[in-house]
Motif scaffolding. Structure first.
Motif, PDB file in Angstrom:
ATOM      1  N   LYS A  92       7.817  -2.753  11.124  1.00  0.00           N
ATOM      2  CA  LYS A  92       6.762  -2.342  10.180  1.00  0.00           C
ATOM      3  C   LYS A  92       6.835  -3.132   8.878  1.00  0.00           C
ATOM      4  N   SER A  93       8.045  -3.172   8.305  1.00  0.00           N
ATOM      5  CA  SER A  93       8.191  -3.902   7.040  1.00  0.00           C
ATOM      6  C   SER A  93       7.923  -5.385   7.243  1.00  0.00           C
ATOM      7  N   THR A  94       8.412  -5.911   8.366  1.00  0.00           N
ATOM      8  CA  THR A  94       8.206  -7.327   8.661  1.00  0.00           C
ATOM      9  C   THR A  94       6.717  -7.646   8.704  1.00  0.00           C
ATOM     10  N   MET A 102       1.979  -0.944   0.847  1.00  0.00           N
ATOM     11  CA  MET A 102       2.971   0.034   0.400  1.00  0.00           C
ATOM     12  C   MET A 102       3.964   0.272   1.521  1.00  0.00           C
ATOM     13  N   ASP A 103       5.234  -0.047   1.240  1.00  0.00           N
ATOM     14  CA  ASP A 103       6.275   0.126   2.251  1.00  0.00           C
ATOM     15  C   ASP A 103       7.057   1.401   1.959  1.00  0.00           C
ATOM     16  N   GLU A 104       6.734   2.465   2.683  1.00  0.00           N
ATOM     17  CA  GLU A 104       7.348   3.777   2.469  1.00  0.00           C
ATOM     18  C   GLU A 104       7.412   4.115   0.985  1.00  0.00           C
ATOM     19  N   PRO A 105       6.260   4.175   0.316  1.00  0.00           N
ATOM     20  CA  PRO A 105       6.278   4.309  -1.146  1.00  0.00           C
ATOM     21  C   PRO A 105       6.791   5.660  -1.623  1.00  0.00           C
TER      22      PRO A 105
HETATM   23 MG   LIG Z   1      11.123  -0.990   6.731  1.00  0.00          MG
END
Ligand SMILES: [Mg+2]
Ligand SMILES: Nc1ncnc2c1ncn2[C@@H]1O[C@H](COP(=O)(O)OP(=O)(O)OP(=O)(O)O)[C@@H](O)[C@H]1O
Lengths: 343, 271
Positions: B63-65, B191-194
């Motif tokens: 996901k982050s990638t 937004m990465d797990e904000p």
């Molecule tokens: Mg991640």
């Protein structure tokens, strides 16, 4: 076969039992060493304070233009009257020490920051970087007189000679920068203390979280902008720690300076109230050398120990003052960083 | 509440520039790390503009990638290789010729943990505009105030803009970095797990904020919280082992998913 464990068990037990007395001895030794260390510091400072301090407060008669007068020793020491008149008193030596140390700090801070930033932010993690890092750390182990020799050969003769040939041709054969002087002394001290600043700065930089740099890059900042506006400001407390350590070391160095600019007697101060305010090519006096010279050449007798201790006391006082100034600077900065855990 | 006014001010500013919230088209995106050859495998996604798209999936699924491809943050990692294309309207994000600093002003990012710079609240928000060349104090003041209002933080900090950002609570810090991101007036917000490091109240505020922001931004949000994805997003993509398993409108994903794997994950039966 069943005997072996039983044979081993007493041995093991003996070992654990033995550890009691051994660690007891170690604790006692450590305590003794700590006590000795503290005791010698107190003894040393006490010696300086009592012998030097009481000598400063004693009075003596001096012959001046106005006749015979009573003067306190500290007045004599500062004015350079009496047997100290040849050296012009201690004041020029204090000024010289402060100026050369501050100039060193001004030179070493940007230099150290640039190298540390290169090592942590730019250089790849290959063997050449590691080699450079190890090299930098080991520079600190070289005896300081070697730095003096290097400064004389490289700064004074090579660089200074070139500078004279290019810009001060009219003065030749008299050297301007081609002789020992304030600038070369400060540069020599800067090279000497460079590893200290690099190591402290690098440590500060590597402790910054990666998300700080990413946050800046994600806003469209380039790598250079990130380093200038986020990374270096965030690492300022560590950088200042390095500079403080550098100042502490540099202010006490005498040996290398005797080769690159410090003299027993300088006719004028290296700084002045008129332009150019600072005379980078001038030779200057230094408290460390003043102490050495007094010890070797002060007139034998009751006063000798007193005057040497007094000069030593002043040297320590100047170093402590320089350090306190730097510490205050860092403390006021640290207050800004304390909650970010970036200190 | 004057959020809406601020929003209008900000969006009218954008309209004047001729901007709008564009969609993102991902085509055949694959990515490898040195020790993870299948970090992303042939990703195809059509993310509409002006909507909130949630990316969900188990830890380590990419996901982050994926998110970091949209603003080329992966470029900073050594040995990371990617192929395929990501179109932001008519700009190919992955084209080597694309100016990444300009791209990142169009595609802002908010990280998992708030990462304020160790400087004042004002300077944090003004950082992006300053880097972008805004110098006049009056312009900066206006941008800082508008951004903080949009991020629903203005009322809490307006009397102490000179204070260090570190004294704010975590929830406030996260809204501050959102303000910092929108201060450069991006079109897309990643937004990465904000909200993963925030308490429930702060989380709710961030979710309200996302709802407000989606009127003028295209938002892509990574979350581990199923309820959150269901609450804030219009569309949801379910990722597993670097692949998109299912991508659909959020209601459908959460009530009637086509893939059994999606259902297993959403109902907590996964792994
Ligand atoms: Mg991640
Ligand atoms: N910098 C990196 N170098 C090498 N491999 C990486 C790097 N970053 C991520 N990976 C690998 O790529 C895969 C996907 O990671 P990613 O961080 O995108 O997962 P994620 O879905 O965001 O997980 P999480 O929910 O835990 O944040 C993982 O297997 C991870 O180990």
């Amino acid at each position: 076969m069943s005997i072996k464990p039983t044979l081993e068990t007493p041995g093991l037990m003996a070992n654990t039992v033995n550890e009691g007395p051994v660690s007891g001895v170690m604790t006692a030794l450590t305590a003794a060493a700590t006590f000795l260390a503290i005791f010698s510091v107190i003894l040393f400072l006490g010696f300086l304070l009592f012998i030097g301090g009481s000598w400063l407060l004693e009075a003596q008669t001096v012959i001046t233009a106005g006749g015979v007068e009573e003067r306190y020793n500290w007045q004599v020491l500062f004015s350079g009257e009496s047997e100290l008149s040849v050296t012009g008193g201690i004041f020029p030596a204090i000024v010289g020490t402060v100026v050369v140390t501050l100039l060193m700090a001004v030179i070493v801070a940007p230099l150290g920051i640039v190298v540390a930033v290169y090592l942590t932010e730019y250089a790849s993690d290959g063997w050449s970087t590691q080699l450079l890092r190890i090299g930098v750390q080991n520079l600190a182990a070289i005896p300081s007189i070697i730095y003096g020799v290097f400064g004389l050969a490289f700064f004074v003769y090579v660089i200074g000679g070139r500078v004279d040939a290019l810009f001060f041709e009219s003065n030749l054969p008299d050297p301007t920068f081609g002789a020992p002087g304030l600038l070369w002394a400060s540069l020599t001290l800067a090279i000497l203390t460079l590893p200290t600043v690099i190591v402290a700065t690098e440590e500060g930089l590597s402790r910054l979280p990666a998300t700080l740099r990413e946050g800046s890059r994600a806003l469209g900042a380039t790598r250079v902008e990130t380093v200038l506006y986020v990374v270096i400001p965030a690492a300022t407390p560590s950088i200042l720690t390095g500079v403080i350590l550098a100042v502490a070391r540099a202010a006490g160095e005498v040996a290398p300076l005797m080769l690159v600019g410090v003299v027993k007697y300088a006719p004028s101060l290296p700084i002045g109230l008129e332009a150019p305010f600072i005379h980078l090519e001038q030779k200057f006096m230094h408290l460390g050398f003043f102490v050495y010279d007094l010890t070797m050449h002060a007139p034998a007798g009751d006063g000798r120990l007193g005057i040497v201790a007094a000069a030593g006391l002043l040297l320590v006082a100047v170093i402590v003052t320089l350090n306190i100034v730097a510490l205050l600077l860092r403390m006021s900065l640290r207050r800004r960083y304390v909650q970010t855990g970036l200190d | 509440m004057d959020h809406r006014e601020a929003l209008i001010a900000a969006s009218s500013h954008r309209v004047r520039q001729g901007g709008y919230a564009p969609g993102i088209e991902v085509n055949g995106l694959s990515l490898t790390y040195p020790d993870e050859p299948n970090a992303l495998v042939d990703i195809n996604l059509s993310i509409p503009g002006g909507e909130v798209t949630a990316v969900i999936g188990p830890s380590g699924c990419g996901k982050s990638t994926l998110l970091r491809c949209f603003n080329r943050m992966n470029d900073m990692l050594e040995g990371c290789r990617y192929s395929g294309s990501i179109m932001l309207h008519d700009l190919n994000i992955l084209d080597p010729a694309t100016d990444v600093t300009a791209l990142r002003r169009r595609v802002g990012m908010v990280f998992q943990r708030p990462n304020p710079f160790p400087m004042s609240i004002y300077d944090n928000v003004a950082y992006g505009p300053r880097i972008g060349g805004v110098r006049r104090r009056r312009d900066l003041d206006e941008i800082v105030e508008n951004s903080l209002r949009l991020a629903a933080l203005w009322d809490e900090v307006k009397d102490g803009l000179g204070r260090n950002a570190a004294i704010l609570s975590l929830g406030q810090q996260q809204r501050l970095v959102i303000a910092r991101a929108i201060a450069v007036r991006p079109e897309v917000l990643l937004m990465d797990e904000p909200a993963s490091s925030l308490d429930p109240i702060s989380t709710l505020r961030i979710e309200e904020l996302i709802y407000e922001l989606k009127q003028s931004y295209t938002i892509v949000i990574v979350t581990h919280n199923m309820q959150q994805a269901a609450r804030v997003s219009d569309r949801t993509a379910f990722l597993n082992q670097g692949q998109v398993i299912e991508y659909d409108v959020t209601d459908k994903i959460f009530t009637n998913p086509s893939e059994p794997a999606t259902e297993d994950y959403i109902t907590g039966r996964y792994g």
